[in-house]
Design an enzyme around this catalytic site. Sequence first.
Site, PDB file in Angstrom:
ATOM      1  N   HIS A 466     -37.752  17.833 117.930  1.00  0.00           N
ATOM      2  CA  HIS A 466     -37.980  18.863 118.949  1.00  0.00           C
ATOM      3  C   HIS A 466     -39.305  19.581 118.703  1.00  0.00           C
ATOM      4  O   HIS A 466     -40.154  19.675 119.601  1.00  0.00           O
ATOM      5  CB  HIS A 466     -36.818  19.867 118.917  1.00  0.00           C
ATOM      6  N   GLU A 467     -39.486  20.098 117.486  1.00  0.00           N
ATOM      7  CA  GLU A 467     -40.722  20.826 117.184  1.00  0.00           C
ATOM      8  C   GLU A 467     -41.938  19.896 117.213  1.00  0.00           C
ATOM      9  O   GLU A 467     -43.032  20.308 117.601  1.00  0.00           O
ATOM     10  CB  GLU A 467     -40.606  21.527 115.828  1.00  0.00           C
ATOM     11  N   HIS A 470     -43.189  19.724 120.728  1.00  0.00           N
ATOM     12  CA  HIS A 470     -44.077  20.848 121.027  1.00  0.00           C
ATOM     13  C   HIS A 470     -45.468  20.593 120.441  1.00  0.00           C
ATOM     14  O   HIS A 470     -46.494  20.856 121.081  1.00  0.00           O
ATOM     15  CB  HIS A 470     -43.525  22.134 120.421  1.00  0.00           C
ATOM     16  N   HIS A 473     -47.569  18.295 122.420  1.00  0.00           N
ATOM     17  CA  HIS A 473     -48.089  18.978 123.605  1.00  0.00           C
ATOM     18  C   HIS A 473     -49.409  19.679 123.271  1.00  0.00           C
ATOM     19  O   HIS A 473     -50.359  19.664 124.060  1.00  0.00           O
ATOM     20  CB  HIS A 473     -47.051  20.000 124.088  1.00  0.00           C
TER      21      HIS A 473
END
Length: 674
Positions: A466-467, A470, A473
């Site tokens: 998940h991190e 990010h 991105h």
Amino acid sequence: MDNPFLKPFTTPFDCVPFELIKTEHFKPAILQLIAAAKQEIDTIADNPDPADFVNTIAAMDRAGRQLSIASATFFNLDAAETTDEIQQLAQELSPILAEYSNDIMLNERLFQRVKQVHDEVDTASLSPEETRLLDKTYKGFARNGALLSVENKDKLREIDKQLATLTMKFSQNVLQETNAYQLHIKTEEQLAGLPESILAAAKTAAQQRYLEGWVFTLHFPSFVPFMKYAANRELRKELYLASATRALKDNEYNNEGIVRDIVELRHSRAKLLGYGTHADFVLQERMASSPTIVLDFLKNLLVKAKPHAQQEIVQLKALAAKDGVSEVMPYDHAYYAEKLREATFDLSEEALKPYFPLPQVLEAAFDAASRLYGLVFELRKDIPKYHDEVAVYEVLENGRHKALLYTDWHPREGKRAGAWMTSYRGQWTEDSGQVRPHISIVCNFSRPAGDIPSLLTFNEVTTLFHEFGHALHGMLAETIYESLSGTNVYWDFVELPSQFMENYCYEKEFLRAFARHYQTGEALPETEIDKIVAASNFMEGYQTMRQLSFGLLDMAYHTGKLDAGTAIERFEKDIVHETQLYPDVQGTAQTPSFSHIFAGGYSAGYYSYKWAEVLDADAFSYFKETGIFNPDTAAKFKILLASGGTVDPMELYIQFRGRKPEPEALLKRAGLIG
């Protein structure tokens, strides 16, 4: 004093020279850089030439970059490696920085130039990215008081200074309460059910405190396994109560008054700016554009999820009844859910951990990024770090420098709970070329113990991915203007890249490639991979209800529902009543430690986790159709990631997918529809 923030960095890639930085550098540097940034702003505001995009809008995007790097460094350290001194300084600097921000947003001369560009420049002469930046800049002023009277501008300044102080104090109180508690166990009989790896970590925690026996804390790697495996119900209750009463107790760290003040100040600020509520203000710049849309979204999910959640709890109650537990309580949930998981799927998270050593999982994330986007990660030993446990990787694309990635995996007393991605420097384009970003991932995974590496639960595996989503991105950003780069997107769009990456953790093909026993190298048996995939929807109804409770509570606070005479605990329990699946525990509340909405960026935005799940499920279904590493599909998603906030998110999603997202993909993945 020689201050590293006040001269050019001489480090690789101009990264932060952590080995030179001392706490006493921050205040003078930030104050001096504020003064320098104000001069830059005054130069723009006082430019005798007619206002145009280049001399006003683009110039503003460039202003204060050194200040941004210094303040980002300070607040990142306050989150990951804080001290009493840093916390005190944060209380002092937060209102000063809020005041600086207001000095820009309430600068009448500057606003008139921005307004002139906004009103007079033909957008046909601008690129789409320039048009987007112009619109964002004008709205930024309008939404932050530029159209107010002088008297109301002063009121806004005072509100923002108070909010900056209060949100920082809220966060510090939660950290103090988290660090202050320990469950000290001296006898082995009280440890029944706890796996050896958890006991080893608890033994180490006790030794670090010069205590005999075992110590458990409220930090995630300690708290969660205890609640999941400890057979001693009274001790589970004790630990649960310690967590659920953080910043609620009658002491100097109580956050109830701070919550009231934050809610009232946010409401007053919204009214001052012409909005009905803080939620109305926030949601004007979101994909979900109004509180009504958000509440309808949450309540529609509630209707679909609740029957499934209630059936899940019936199963847990039947299991607990065999142990003589007549009334299942919140502190029983994780324990019996794990038992039910093991009974239903013959799947134990603890038994899986040896197959998920942290270095191996990280390498798998790197491999996914390589196969999807052509990125390579090389460990660098020459990049300064703020702690010995931090590792720094250079990210390369086709042999060219793309980004720096800092990783910080383990809990410390100076680190707040949870997991997050942040940046020390953004990405932008100059005449000389691109300036690439410096990105950081911070988590709280169990430490290595002796010869045993950090072994992750499967939930922690998904957290890492998940991190990392990010981080991708941020790392893949390809924009001209920093304020539109990377994660500078609508808040209910920002979770798409992170939640998208979690999907790979449930793909058999991908799991086969990296899930191997840390001692023997043996691959995770195919039967266990099948179980992981089969269990992917386990307790999905309950988890959905839990997320909905947080989203509804957030919206209630920020749509003016809190009355002065209603106690915080009572208010919370009234709001989330529809989502509750267990009896109430008196004297507990989530609110005083709900850092996401009172100290983070999620006020009137917690719903975005579920909103983005619709996007990520729909996006990943496209990959499933074409191949989870299909280069053409990945290339289109890479454009979505690289574009940041330069395109409206719905338009950006349609460019990738060919249509708007459809919620059916999420409901099917969650098992809430057939």
